[in-house]
Write a protein that holds these residues in place. Structure first.
Motif, PDB file in Angstrom:
ATOM      1  N   UNK A 185      31.268  60.716  33.652  1.00 27.00           N
ATOM      2  CA  UNK A 185      30.976  61.119  32.358  1.00 27.00           C
ATOM      3  C   UNK A 185      30.780  59.584  31.467  1.00 27.00           C
ATOM      4  N   UNK A 186      31.781  59.030  31.666  1.00 21.64           N
ATOM      5  CA  UNK A 186      31.699  57.550  30.984  1.00 21.64           C
ATOM      6  C   UNK A 186      30.524  56.592  31.315  1.00 21.64           C
ATOM      7  N   UNK A 187      30.458  56.616  32.694  1.00 18.29           N
ATOM      8  CA  UNK A 187      29.259  55.594  33.187  1.00 18.29           C
ATOM      9  C   UNK A 187      27.797  55.917  32.504  1.00 18.29           C
ATOM     10  N   UNK A 188      27.381  57.074  32.683  1.00 23.12           N
ATOM     11  CA  UNK A 188      25.984  57.333  31.762  1.00 23.12           C
ATOM     12  C   UNK A 188      26.176  57.211  30.489  1.00 23.12           C
ATOM     13  N   UNK A 189      27.214  57.222  29.730  1.00 25.85           N
ATOM     14  CA  UNK A 189      27.529  57.311  28.265  1.00 25.85           C
ATOM     15  C   UNK A 189      27.502  55.783  27.820  1.00 25.85           C
ATOM     16  N   UNK A 190      28.110  54.873  28.697  1.00 32.52           N
ATOM     17  CA  UNK A 190      27.832  53.588  28.629  1.00 32.52           C
ATOM     18  C   UNK A 190      26.486  52.975  28.861  1.00 32.52           C
ATOM     19  N   UNK A 191      25.884  53.520  29.776  1.00 31.92           N
ATOM     20  CA  UNK A 191      24.370  53.014  29.881  1.00 31.92           C
ATOM     21  C   UNK A 191      23.690  53.473  28.694  1.00 31.92           C
ATOM     22  N   UNK A 192      23.528  54.506  28.164  1.00 28.13           N
ATOM     23  CA  UNK A 192      23.055  55.363  27.090  1.00 28.13           C
ATOM     24  C   UNK A 192      23.542  54.235  25.804  1.00 28.13           C
ATOM     25  N   UNK A 193      24.577  54.061  25.571  1.00 26.08           N
ATOM     26  CA  UNK A 193      25.156  53.264  24.359  1.00 26.08           C
ATOM     27  C   UNK A 193      24.301  51.861  24.524  1.00 26.08           C
ATOM     28  N   UNK A 194      24.313  51.170  25.627  1.00 24.92           N
ATOM     29  CA  UNK A 194      23.822  50.046  25.742  1.00 24.92           C
ATOM     30  C   UNK A 194      22.305  49.895  25.699  1.00 24.92           C
ATOM     31  N   UNK A 195      21.659  50.909  26.280  1.00 26.06           N
ATOM     32  CA  UNK A 195      20.210  50.997  25.934  1.00 26.06           C
ATOM     33  C   UNK A 195      19.783  51.373  24.647  1.00 26.06           C
ATOM     34  N   UNK A 196      20.268  52.348  24.050  1.00 25.93           N
ATOM     35  CA  UNK A 196      19.959  52.721  22.709  1.00 25.93           C
ATOM     36  C   UNK A 196      20.289  51.602  21.745  1.00 25.93           C
ATOM     37  N   UNK A 197      21.404  51.172  21.708  1.00 21.36           N
ATOM     38  CA  UNK A 197      21.720  50.063  20.969  1.00 21.36           C
ATOM     39  C   UNK A 197      20.957  48.882  20.918  1.00 21.36           C
ATOM     40  N   UNK A 198      20.628  48.288  22.079  1.00 18.64           N
ATOM     41  CA  UNK A 198      19.901  47.009  22.177  1.00 18.64           C
ATOM     42  C   UNK A 198      18.374  47.464  21.528  1.00 18.64           C
ATOM     43  N   UNK A 199      17.932  48.681  22.175  1.00 16.87           N
ATOM     44  CA  UNK A 199      16.612  49.162  21.874  1.00 16.87           C
ATOM     45  C   UNK A 199      16.372  49.194  20.250  1.00 16.87           C
ATOM     46  N   UNK A 200      17.420  50.002  19.720  1.00 18.64           N
ATOM     47  CA  UNK A 200      17.297  50.035  18.239  1.00 18.64           C
ATOM     48  C   UNK A 200      17.121  48.665  17.512  1.00 18.64           C
ATOM     49  N   UNK A 201      18.040  47.669  17.911  1.00 18.59           N
ATOM     50  CA  UNK A 201      17.835  46.370  17.577  1.00 18.59           C
ATOM     51  C   UNK A 201      16.444  45.691  17.775  1.00 18.59           C
TER      52      UNK A 201
END
Length: 189
Positions: free
Chosen positions: A68-84
């Motif tokens: 559960x946490x691994x895909x959430x970590x991936x999503x947080x990284x990708x979406x956070x960086x892409x938003x920036x």
């Protein structure tokens, strides 16, 4: 230690997200030292994404937390960086919107059935994540020639397409899990 190392790597990836976001915000598109550090952290986080899954499978310590946490970590990284990058580099916003809607939908769906079944990342989901991380890494390279940004853009577009296709697949899987749960519940009553 062996059993907890993959989960610790996932946690480290989660911790890296706000640090990368702050570095990109501080850099504000100047492509200076903060951008280099953000690039290093993203590459490190991407490596931990591969390593935590590899170790968990190799050592046979795959956990519900990790699934559960691994895909959430991936999503947080990708979406956070892409938003920036949308804000500081004027990357078009629509891939971010597609990815955000897909990730929220898949995560909420997974959480809705989490008490009955853990839905692990699919092969297509892993391909999407690899494409996203490749795109972000290329976009983050300070002073890269225009052709690198063009490749990064088309890789991001490919990631958005894969996101839509895999999002539909996850929706089907989640719907089937809900149906199975209802059928089992009805059979007990």
């Amino acid at each position: 230690m062996t059993a907890s190392l993959p989960n610790a790597l996932t946690a480290v990836r989660l911790i890296a997200v706000p640090i990368v976001v702050v570095l990109l915000a501080v850099d504000d598109g100047a492509e200076g030292p903060a951008r280099w550090w953000a690039l290093v952290l993203v590459v490190f986080a991407a490596a931990t994404d591969w390593l935590d899954g590899y170790l968990a499978r190799r050592w046979e310590v795959v956990s519900a937390f990790g699934k559960l946490a691994d895909p959430i970590a991936d999503k947080a990284l990708v979406l956070g960086v892409l938003a920036c990058l949308v804000v500081v580099d004027d990357i078009p916003w629509w891939p971010l919107a597609i990815l955000l809607v897909r990730e929220i939908g898949v995560t909420l769906g997974r959480l809705a059935v989490a008490s009955d079944v853990v839905i692990p990342a699919s092969r297509g989901g892993k391909i999407k994540t690899a494409l996203q991380l490749l795109s972000l890494t290329l976009f983050l390279i300070p002073g890269a020639p225009g052709w690198v940004d063009a490749i990064a853009w088309w890789v991001l577009v490919a990631a958005a397409i894969v996101a839509v296709v895999t999002g539909i697949d996850y929706a089907r899987t989640i719907a089937a899990a809900v149906r199975d749960h209802r059928a089992a519940s009805d059979a007990r009553h």
